[in-house]
Design an enzyme around this catalytic site. Structure first.
Site, PDB file in Angstrom:
ATOM      1  N   GLU A 287      -2.117   6.604   8.121  1.00 42.86           N
ATOM      2  CA  GLU A 287      -3.001   7.492   7.377  1.00 42.86           C
ATOM      3  C   GLU A 287      -3.823   8.353   8.330  1.00 42.86           C
ATOM      4  OE1 GLU A 287      -4.246   5.190   3.272  1.00 42.86           O
ATOM      5  OE2 GLU A 287      -5.592   5.136   4.979  1.00 42.86           O
TER       6      GLU A 287
ATOM      7  N   ARG B 113      -7.694  -8.220  -8.117  1.00 43.88           N
ATOM      8  CA  ARG B 113      -8.407  -9.493  -8.196  1.00 43.88           C
ATOM      9  C   ARG B 113      -9.901  -9.210  -8.296  1.00 43.88           C
ATOM     10  NH1 ARG B 113     -10.641  -9.254  -3.204  1.00 43.88           N
ATOM     11  NH2 ARG B 113      -9.371  -8.428  -1.492  1.00 43.88           N
TER      12      ARG B 113
ATOM     13  N   LYS C  32       0.809  -1.220   0.000  1.00 43.02           N
ATOM     14  CA  LYS C  32       0.000   0.000   0.000  1.00 43.02           C
ATOM     15  C   LYS C  32       0.845   1.275   0.000  1.00 43.02           C
ATOM     16  CE  LYS C  32      -4.154  -1.979   2.063  1.00 43.02           C
ATOM     17  NZ  LYS C  32      -3.835  -3.340   1.660  1.00 43.02           N
TER      18      LYS C  32
ATOM     19  N   HIS D  99     -13.625  -2.836  10.047  1.00 41.02           N
ATOM     20  CA  HIS D  99     -13.053  -2.710   8.713  1.00 41.02           C
ATOM     21  C   HIS D  99     -13.429  -3.876   7.795  1.00 41.02           C
ATOM     22  CE1 HIS D  99     -10.819   0.619  10.354  1.00 41.02           C
ATOM     23  NE2 HIS D  99     -10.258  -0.172  11.251  1.00 41.02           N
TER      24      HIS D  99
END
Length: 619
Positions: free
Chosen positions: A200, A297, A116, A235
């Site tokens: 983040e 994917r 990421k 999440h």
């Protein structure tokens, strides 16, 4: 086109791929572990190959064994589904080196988007807006803490190799950063073999918007519009829908164009999903939507895109992998109606949604929606894999119609003896704020008390149970006449036991509707209520708050013990951390006291219901 295909996956996605392959006349080969030998996907494939014992690391993650199975069965291609090896660039390269067709993204794109931090740096270079944060290589805890302090709390710690909601921790204050970092790294290492993280800024009013993209080897890239996956718990996605509520055409064009730009930046081929986070504190608009990551994917929620576009995305994958162009040009794609998906899980809301394992002795899902399931009645939910029973997908002309249709099906689900989240799903879909479109990723946390299933049976449950009990003893007149007296009417009160607790029911009081009764279980609104001689511990629990016993709520591995026998502990203090299905569960002290007994040790394998510790309260 590809004529034979090995599926390097299991469960519902394996069945999903088999369904499309059969329609296209493609021979399929399933791979299975010992735990899955009798599962439906194994029976439905044209051929099947055992690849190892139950643990995924010894079966579905064994690259060499999967390649050997492909060689033995003479297939042309391998489809990885999602999860397991679907985003493993090394495996994709190994497949291609052996002369097989890889039905997935190019290894170069997987690598570009797999980490990421690197992906965000690439997007910054491509002028794609990204969420503010720290994506550097320095992983020293002090450096990470300083970066978090600079960004400003709350922050989100995320595994750089993460996915599926694993390896993520929200931290609201500097004092909690070290604990969050340690837990995140531990889970990331267990799930991905990589404990590196990024930091983040945590958006306080976020929406999770993602765009389905498709590319081919001829340089074509199209999008199939957006999905909204904002309703999440820890999440993990709970409700997915397409299109996104409140999305105007200008914002849709901006976010979908950005998604195509992301795909082109890595020469993308095949099915992919570009994920964005939107700050909706001032409404949904293009200048407050940022790139988060790209999943290289097929997504679990791909059926909602299929529903609104009328396209079969697995067929698209197979055709693109065969060298064909994407089946539709951008101008040929349009949105038709509204679709929603929920994931019916074997989990217990009463114990913090911990997985519930066991045999599906009774399983019934009402008709009326698309059902993608990997199991059937009589199959086993084990601790080795994801505990999903089925995906339920509705499609209707409008959003409220799709939601109410799906809520009705969720409320009609009947499962025993494992616990499910069906009642929780039905309540979520029927919630007024959800129906009005007032959603963000904090929706479930805000409304959790409204969404949780009942803890006490209502009148309908009691009436149904009492009626069933009376019917069961109808041939025994002396037992049916409760309170019998000569020359007097029989009492209309019946004593029953529901979920281990006694109740008195007045049969003269009319019930507000009735539930489905199977043997000695009442099913109402997605909940299952045992009565009579049925198991009294159906509500379950991870600890006995009365006597201080800390009980393993599920099978798993003890990964940390933070106390010793004789230690004094405070209410809420973490005692033992248990891991199952690659998710951590902290077991805390129920009250102030002393560790009177400690049976847990790091690395120990435990079964559900085992005593791990006992806290003795203070006088």
């Amino acid at each position: 086109m590809i004529e034979s295909l090995l599926i390097a996956n299991r469960g519902e996605i394996a069945r999903r791929i088999i369904r499309t392959a059969r329609r296209l006349g493609i021979r399929t080969v399933a791979t299975y572990s010992d735990a899955d030998a009798t599962m439906p996907f194994v029976r439905e494939a044209d051929d099947a190959v055992r690849i190892g014992p139950a643990p995924a690391r010894d079966s579905y993650l064994r690259q060499n064994r999967i390649l050997e199975a492909a060689r033995q069965t003479g297939v042309q291609a391998i489809h990885p589904g999602y999860g397991f090896l679907s985003e493993n660039a090394d495996f994709a390269e190994a497949v291609i080196r052996t002369g097989l067709i890889w039905v997935g993204a190019p290894p170069s794109a997987i690598r570009a988007m797999g980490l990421k931090d690197a992906a965000k740096q690439r997007m910054i270079a491509a002028n794609v807006p990204v969420t503010p944060g720290y994506f550097g290589e320095d992983q020293d805890p002090d450096r990470l803490r300083r970066e978090a302090d600079t960004i400003g709390y709350p922050v989100l710690i995320k595994a750089v190799a993460g996915g599926g909601g694993k390896g993520m921790r929200r931290v609201d204050a500097a004092a909690d950063f070290s604990t969050g970092l340690e837990s995140c790294r531990r889970e990331a290492a267990a799930s991905f073999g990589d404990d590196r993280v990024l930091i983040e800024k945590y958006i306080l009013s976020p929406r999770h918007i993602e765009v389905q993209v498709f590319g081919d080897i001829h340089g074509n890239v199209v999008h199939l519009f957006e999905r909204d996956c904002s309703l999440q718990r820890r999440h993990q996605k709970v409700v997915e829908e397409a299109p996104a509520p409140g999305m105007d055409e200008a914002t849709r064009k901006a976010v979908c164009t950005a998604a195509v730009q992301v795909a082109r930046a890595v020469d993308y081929v095949g099915a992919g999903t570009v994920e964005f986070i939107a700050d909706v504190s001032g409404g949904l608009c293009a200048d407050r939507i940022w790139f988060m990551e790209m999943n290289t994917r097929l997504q679990v929620e791909h059926p909602v895109t299929e529903a609104i576009t009328g396209q079969d995305l697995v067929e698209w994958q197979i055709r693109v992998a065969s060298g064909e162009p994407v089946p539709r040009r951008q101008e040929e794609l349009a949105i038709d109606g509204w679709a929603m998906e929920v994931r019916l899980y074997a989990e217990n809301p009463a114990t913090g949604f911990l997985p519930s394992i066991g045999c599906l002795e009774h399983l019934r899902i009402p008709e009326g929606v698309r059902i993608d399931s990997g199991v059937e009645q009589g199959d086993e939910i084990t601790s080795h894999y994801d505990p999903m029973i089925a995906k339920l997908i509705s499609h209707a002309p409008g959003r409220q119609q799709a939601a109410r249709m799906l809520a009705g099906v969720a409320a009609g689900v009947e499962v025993w003896p494992v616990h499910t989240n069906a009642a929780f799903l039905a309540r979520t879909l029927n919630h007024p704020d959800f129906l009005s479109g007032a959603i963000d990723t904090g929706f479930i946390e805000r409304h959790l008390m409204d969404l949780m299933p009942s803890t006490e049976p209502d009148e309908r449950v009691l009436q149904a149970a009492a009626s069933a009990l009376l019917g069961a003893v109808a041939q025994e007149p002396w037992t049916t006449l409760t309170g019998f007296r000569m020359n007097a009417e029989a009492s209309r009160q019946v004593n029953i036991e529901v979920a281990g607790r006694p109740y008195i029911v007045n049969l003269d009081q009319p019930a507000r509707g009735s539930g489905s009764v199977i043997k000695d279980i009442v099913f109402i609104d997605g909940e299952a209520w045992p009565f009579g001689s049925r198991r009294a511990d159906h509500a379950g629990g991870g600890q006995n708050l009365t006597d201080g016993s800390i009980i393993a709520p599920m099978p798993g591995t003890v990964i940390a013990v933070s106390v010793r026998q004789g230690d004094r502990v405070l209410r809420g203090q973490p005692l033992v951390i248990l891991e199952a299905m690659k998710m951590e569960q902290a077991l805390n002290a129920p009250f102030d006291g002393t560790v009177a007994e400690l049976r847990a040790s790091p690395g120990a394998q435990v079964t559900e219901g085992v005593l791990l510790a006992r806290i003795e309260g203070e006088d």
